[in-house]
Motif scaffolding. Structure first.
Motif, PDB file in Angstrom:
ATOM      1  N   GLU A 161       7.917   9.973   9.105  1.00 24.84           N
ATOM      2  CA  GLU A 161       7.346  10.599  10.298  1.00 24.84           C
ATOM      3  C   GLU A 161       8.369  10.695  11.434  1.00 24.84           C
ATOM      4  OE1 GLU A 161       3.700   8.520  11.136  1.00 24.84           O
ATOM      5  OE2 GLU A 161       2.586   9.831   9.767  1.00 24.84           O
ATOM      6  N   SER A 162       9.254   9.709  11.525  1.00 24.14           N
ATOM      7  CA  SER A 162      10.276   9.746  12.579  1.00 24.14           C
ATOM      8  C   SER A 162      11.295  10.857  12.342  1.00 24.14           C
ATOM      9  CB  SER A 162      11.000   8.397  12.659  1.00 24.14           C
ATOM     10  OG  SER A 162      11.872   8.212  11.556  1.00 24.14           O
ATOM     11  N   LYS A 163      11.478  11.237  11.078  1.00 23.66           N
ATOM     12  CA  LYS A 163      12.430  12.295  10.736  1.00 23.66           C
ATOM     13  C   LYS A 163      11.814  13.693  10.835  1.00 23.66           C
ATOM     14  CE  LYS A 163      16.033  11.637   9.021  1.00 23.66           C
ATOM     15  NZ  LYS A 163      17.406  11.476   9.550  1.00 23.66           N
ATOM     16  N   ALA A 164      10.499  13.746  11.019  1.00 27.80           N
ATOM     17  CA  ALA A 164       9.787  15.033  11.172  1.00 27.80           C
ATOM     18  C   ALA A 164       9.876  15.919   9.931  1.00 27.80           C
ATOM     19  CB  ALA A 164      10.283  15.779  12.405  1.00 27.80           C
ATOM     20  N   PHE A 165       9.779  15.304   8.745  1.00 31.69           N
ATOM     21  CA  PHE A 165       9.626  16.093   7.523  1.00 31.69           C
ATOM     22  C   PHE A 165       8.305  16.869   7.599  1.00 31.69           C
ATOM     23  CE2 PHE A 165      12.444  12.782   5.895  1.00 31.69           C
ATOM     24  CZ  PHE A 165      13.201  13.431   4.929  1.00 31.69           C
ATOM     25  N   PRO A 166       8.200  18.051   6.972  1.00 33.25           N
ATOM     26  CA  PRO A 166       6.876  18.601   6.675  1.00 33.25           C
ATOM     27  C   PRO A 166       6.220  17.601   5.702  1.00 33.25           C
ATOM     28  CG  PRO A 166       8.584  20.276   6.441  1.00 33.25           C
ATOM     29  CD  PRO A 166       9.287  18.954   6.570  1.00 33.25           C
ATOM     30  N   TYR A 167       5.141  16.937   6.119  1.00 37.93           N
ATOM     31  CA  TYR A 167       4.795  15.689   5.453  1.00 37.93           C
ATOM     32  C   TYR A 167       3.302  15.392   5.505  1.00 37.93           C
ATOM     33  CZ  TYR A 167       5.081  10.523   4.782  1.00 37.93           C
ATOM     34  OH  TYR A 167       4.940   9.230   4.366  1.00 37.93           O
ATOM     35  N   PHE A 168       2.748  14.966   4.366  1.00 40.11           N
ATOM     36  CA  PHE A 168       1.366  14.477   4.303  1.00 40.11           C
ATOM     37  C   PHE A 168       1.390  13.057   3.760  1.00 40.11           C
ATOM     38  CE2 PHE A 168      -2.414  13.485   1.834  1.00 40.11           C
ATOM     39  CZ  PHE A 168      -3.433  13.766   2.737  1.00 40.11           C
ATOM     40  N   TYR A 169       0.667  12.164   4.434  1.00 35.01           N
ATOM     41  CA  TYR A 169       0.606  10.758   3.994  1.00 35.01           C
ATOM     42  C   TYR A 169      -0.829  10.269   4.065  1.00 35.01           C
ATOM     43  CZ  TYR A 169       1.203   5.653   4.064  1.00 35.01           C
ATOM     44  OH  TYR A 169       1.121   4.311   3.799  1.00 35.01           O
ATOM     45  N   GLU A 170      -1.230   9.546   3.016  1.00 36.57           N
ATOM     46  CA  GLU A 170      -2.551   8.924   3.060  1.00 36.57           C
ATOM     47  C   GLU A 170      -2.569   7.678   2.182  1.00 36.57           C
ATOM     48  OE1 GLU A 170      -6.263  11.232   3.519  1.00 36.57           O
ATOM     49  OE2 GLU A 170      -6.819  10.333   1.589  1.00 36.57           O
ATOM     50  N   GLU A 171      -3.358   6.710   2.588  1.00 35.57           N
ATOM     51  CA  GLU A 171      -3.581   5.500   1.799  1.00 35.57           C
ATOM     52  C   GLU A 171      -4.976   5.593   1.180  1.00 35.57           C
ATOM     53  OE1 GLU A 171      -2.916   2.130   4.337  1.00 35.57           O
ATOM     54  OE2 GLU A 171      -0.839   2.721   4.771  1.00 35.57           O
ATOM     55  N   PHE A 172      -5.036   5.517  -0.140  1.00 35.55           N
ATOM     56  CA  PHE A 172      -6.328   5.612  -0.826  1.00 35.55           C
ATOM     57  C   PHE A 172      -6.877   4.215  -1.131  1.00 35.55           C
ATOM     58  CE2 PHE A 172      -3.029   6.053  -4.163  1.00 35.55           C
ATOM     59  CZ  PHE A 172      -3.392   5.040  -5.042  1.00 35.55           C
ATOM     60  N   GLU A 173      -8.163   4.156  -1.362  1.00 31.52           N
ATOM     61  CA  GLU A 173      -8.799   2.891  -1.720  1.00 31.52           C
ATOM     62  C   GLU A 173      -8.610   2.672  -3.215  1.00 31.52           C
ATOM     63  OE1 GLU A 173     -10.036   0.782   0.326  1.00 31.52           O
ATOM     64  OE2 GLU A 173     -10.148   1.996   2.149  1.00 31.52           O
ATOM     65  N   GLY A 174      -7.613   1.882  -3.577  1.00 29.46           N
ATOM     66  CA  GLY A 174      -7.403   1.684  -5.009  1.00 29.46           C
ATOM     67  C   GLY A 174      -6.105   0.984  -5.316  1.00 29.46           C
ATOM     68  N   ILE A 175      -5.834   0.862  -6.622  1.00 34.46           N
ATOM     69  CA  ILE A 175      -4.670   0.136  -7.107  1.00 34.46           C
ATOM     70  C   ILE A 175      -3.709   1.092  -7.818  1.00 34.46           C
ATOM     71  CG2 ILE A 175      -5.883  -2.075  -7.278  1.00 34.46           C
ATOM     72  CD1 ILE A 175      -6.252  -1.527 -10.279  1.00 34.46           C
TER      73      ILE A 175
END
Length: 242
Positions: free
Chosen positions: A208-222
């Protein structure tokens, strides 16, 4: 719901970089025609993505529903756990040779045989765990060759974080990144228990600090296909919208 199904064909590929023959899996959508151009999606853990991830069926559904562009999926399988680690792990003995194989052997072969967009954003890499790690490393080294990366629960160490922090052309790479909130005690192929969540959160901060075109998410799981498989539909829709 019934929909047209693509076909998967296996091609023998002789790699000079790796000094071995690799059975490359190629998915072509049902509507495939040499008159159109296609985005390439190259999957590490290739056989797993077709069998456990059901990426072919998911792509059939999304293409038939008009939800994604036309894509060709290439699956690069591994022989066994030892072979996988030697190619995918940043300290693996064949790691750099595998990245050169992707960029300098496989891409030219595919572009010779299929009608593709011959530019970075027309080629994507996808992987889970260590397969995601080598996908990211390859894109960072060859950003003009691979413009999109899908990372499902990548193995992240200081080398990966440093490489991303040092990367000077973030506008060239579009990145999709997910990690499970319960991935704090993952048994690795090296027979160790490792925390994947914390370093992935660190990677997210750097991304995020580098400003990539970027999607991030944490899912409920292993750290299993139980969670990566259903995530594929969203990943493909976000990265290859029609």
């Amino acid at each position: 719901m019934e929909f047209s199904k693509g076909r998967i064909t296996e091609y023998p590929f002789a790699s000079k970089e790796l000094n071995e023959n690799i059975p490359i899996l190629v998915y072509l959508p049902a509507s495939y025609s040499p008159l159109y151009k296609y985005t390439l999606v190259i999957a590490q853990d290739g056989r797993d993505y077709f069998q456990l991830g059901r990426i072919g069926r998911t792509t059939d559904e999304l293409i038939n529903g008009g939800e994604i562009e036309n894509i060709i999926i290439i699956g690069v399988p591994y022989k066994d756990v030892k072979d996988r680690r030697s190619k995918y792990h940043p300290q693996g003995s064949q790691h750099q040779a595998y990245i050169r194989f992707l960029a300098k052997e496989l891409v030219p072969f595919l572009e010779q045989h299929f009608p593709t967009y011959q530019m970075g954003l027309g080629r994507a890499l996808i992987g889970d765990s260590l397969a995601a790690t080598v996908s990211l490393k390859a894109a960072l080294q060859f950003p003009h060759t691979f413009g999109k990366v899908i990372l499902q629960s990548p193995f992240v160490n200081n080398e990966i974080i440093d490489d991303v922090a040092a990367f000077e052309q973030p506008h060239l790479l579009s990145i999709y990144h997910v990690i499970g909130k319960q991935e704090t005690e993952v048994k690795t192929t090296a027979d160790k228990i490792e925390d994947f969540l914390t370093p992935n959160r660190e990677l997210n901060i750097v991304m995020e600090s580098k400003a990539f075109p970027y999607f991030y998410e944490e899912f409920e799981g292993i750290h299993t296909w139980t969670y990566w498989q259903p995530d594929l539909k969203r990943a493909l829709k976000k990265m290859f919208p029609k």
